[in-house]
Design an enzyme around this catalytic site. Structure first.
Site, mmCIF file in Angstrom:
data_model
loop_
_atom_site.group_PDB
_atom_site.id
_atom_site.type_symbol
_atom_site.label_atom_id
_atom_site.label_comp_id
_atom_site.label_asym_id
_atom_site.label_seq_id
_atom_site.Cartn_x
_atom_site.Cartn_y
_atom_site.Cartn_z
ATOM 1 N N CYS A 182 0.790 -1.247 -0.075
ATOM 2 C CA CYS A 182 -0.041 -0.063 0.039
ATOM 3 C C CYS A 182 0.694 1.390 -0.031
ATOM 4 O O CYS A 182 0.147 2.393 -0.362
ATOM 5 C CB CYS A 182 -0.749 -0.072 1.158
ATOM 6 N N HIS A 229 -8.860 3.977 -2.218
ATOM 7 C CA HIS A 229 -7.370 3.663 -2.029
ATOM 8 C C HIS A 229 -6.781 2.567 -3.259
ATOM 9 O O HIS A 229 -6.902 1.644 -3.128
ATOM 10 C CB HIS A 229 -7.093 2.676 -0.919
ATOM 11 N N CYS A 247 0.245 2.648 6.524
ATOM 12 C CA CYS A 247 0.366 1.171 6.950
ATOM 13 C C CYS A 247 0.682 0.373 5.743
ATOM 14 O O CYS A 247 0.318 0.681 4.519
ATOM 15 C CB CYS A 247 -0.765 0.679 7.567
#
Length: 402
Positions: free
Chosen positions: A91, A358, A388
């Protein structure tokens, strides 16, 4: 050591990551191509000056495979001398691309870099690259693998966050994003994506639901209770945390990051190249850092990454004006605010991934631009961007407005 400056940034709108999403008909290469053309044209950039294109992509296979950075640069008619590289830190890939570009500039190895990322989640599904961590039983057993949603619910359980708590945070994200779009705060950074005829397919983040209420979210079923119980992931995580009797499942699609398509690019260079391209720097990249954290929960890394990058920069948390943390799940942000003592009015002030989505490989670059725009709008100085990361990591960057 030369400073690394941000000269510009641009992103696509975020389209729903489903076959009925507005960007589903756009291949990931074409999506990134349009963004690369956008950052070039906005700066009237001679692309022969670009030393590299560094792009994050979390599922780099199928349509996103074969080094999408180089292929997109060629497709965008960048000079053939411009190389490209695709990177994957899950991510945080888009932010890691920014950090790698800054590192090359600061080392004197490069003068001008285009960093960013792309993810077309409607066309290349999350997890479809089938890495060993989740799919090889021996690796999964050894590392106590559990899906991120179970980890998010474990955080909520350990920290005492209730369903109402996480739903309230999610509602605020939607409201803030809706207000930001209504106020035109993204208009100078979002590039409308067009079809082959030049007609606009999407010019706004279409995942948003600004009319969301806590009451409407309360009607959604917890998304991870089933796999936690029937597949046994709750038991696996409790083996690592035996002090927890049972996991309270509070997360669902409404308080977790949205699955979307998107791409972004950030133009990074040293002081001299700014003169060559006729642009003034907008921000200095002051410090960056990545860390590893406990991999089963895998979502607790942001505070450790923030502490590390603050130490590198010789700063304290009180020196940061605005914070931008990817909203993977509501509990992730709530834990970070508690650990870092950050008030709600200083973090994700224009909403986040719960509202707008996202796009995995692009998000880090997107939120870097988002918080830079907000620093300029408010006349503030410093921001810390952090995400994260899968497999238990965290990546953070501090920028300082010029």
């Amino acid at each position: 050591m030369p400073d690394a400056f941000i000269y510009d940034h641009v992103r696509s709108p975020r389209g729903r990551g489903r076959p009925n999403g507005s960007l589903h008909t756009v291949t990931p290469t074409e999506l990134m191509t349009q963004v690369l053309k956008g950052v070039r044209d906005r700066s009237q950039l001679d692309t022969a000056l670009v030393d590299d294109v560094i792009l994050g992509c979390v599922a780099p296979h199928e349509e996103q495979g074969a080094n999408i950075a180089r292929v997109s640069a060629i497709n965008a008619d960048y000079d053939q001398s411009v190389p490209g590289v695709q990177i994957n830190r899950f991510c945080a890939s888009g932010l890691e691309a920014v950090n790698m570009g800054a590192a090359k500039v600061m080392a004197g190895a490069s003068e001008l870099i285009v960093s960013g990322g792309v993810e077309s989640m409607s066309r290349v599904a999350m997890g479809s690259d089938r890495g060993a961590w989740a799919n090889d039983p021996r690796v999964a057993f050894h590392t106590y693998f559990t899906p991120q949603g179970i980890g998010a619910d474990m955080i909520a359980t350990q920290e005492g966050f209730t369903r109402t708590d996480v739903d309230t945070y999610a509602m605020e994200s939607q409201q803030l994003a809706g207000a930001a779009w209504k106020d035109g705060r993204f208009k100078n950074s979002v590039l409308p994506i067009k079809d082959q005829l030049g007609l606009t397919l999407l010019d706004h983040d279409e995942h948003m639901r600004p009319n969301t209420t806590v009451e409407s979210l309360a009607g959604l079923k917890a998304a991870f209770a089933g796999i936690g119980d029937k597949v046994g992931f709750d038991s696996i995580l409790i083996q690592r945390y035996p002090e927890v009797e049972a996991i309270n499942h509070v997360h669902h699609g409404g308080n977790s990051s949205g699955i979307v398509d998107g791409a972004a690019a950030v133009l990074i260079g040293n002081k001299d190249v700014g003169k060559a391209i006729g642009k003034k720097p907008r921000a200095r990249i002051r410090a960056f850092a990545s860390i590893g954290s406990e991999p089963s929960i895998m979502l607790t890394g942001p505070s450790f990454a923030a502490e590390k990058v603050l130490k590198k920069a010789g700063m304290k948390a009180s020196d940061i004006d605005l914070w931008e943390l990817n909203e993977a799940f509501a509990s992730v942000v709530m834990l970070f605010m508690r650990r870092m003592n950050v008030s709600r009015d200083r973090i994700n002030v224009n909403g986040g991934a719960i509202a707008m989505g996202h796009p995995l490989g692009a998000t880090g670059a997107i939120i870097t631009g988002t918080v830079l725009d907000e620093l300029e709008r408010r006349g503030l100085s410093t921001a810390l961007i952090v995400l994260c990361v899968g497999a238990g990591m965290g990546t953070a960057t501090i920028i300082e407005r010029i």
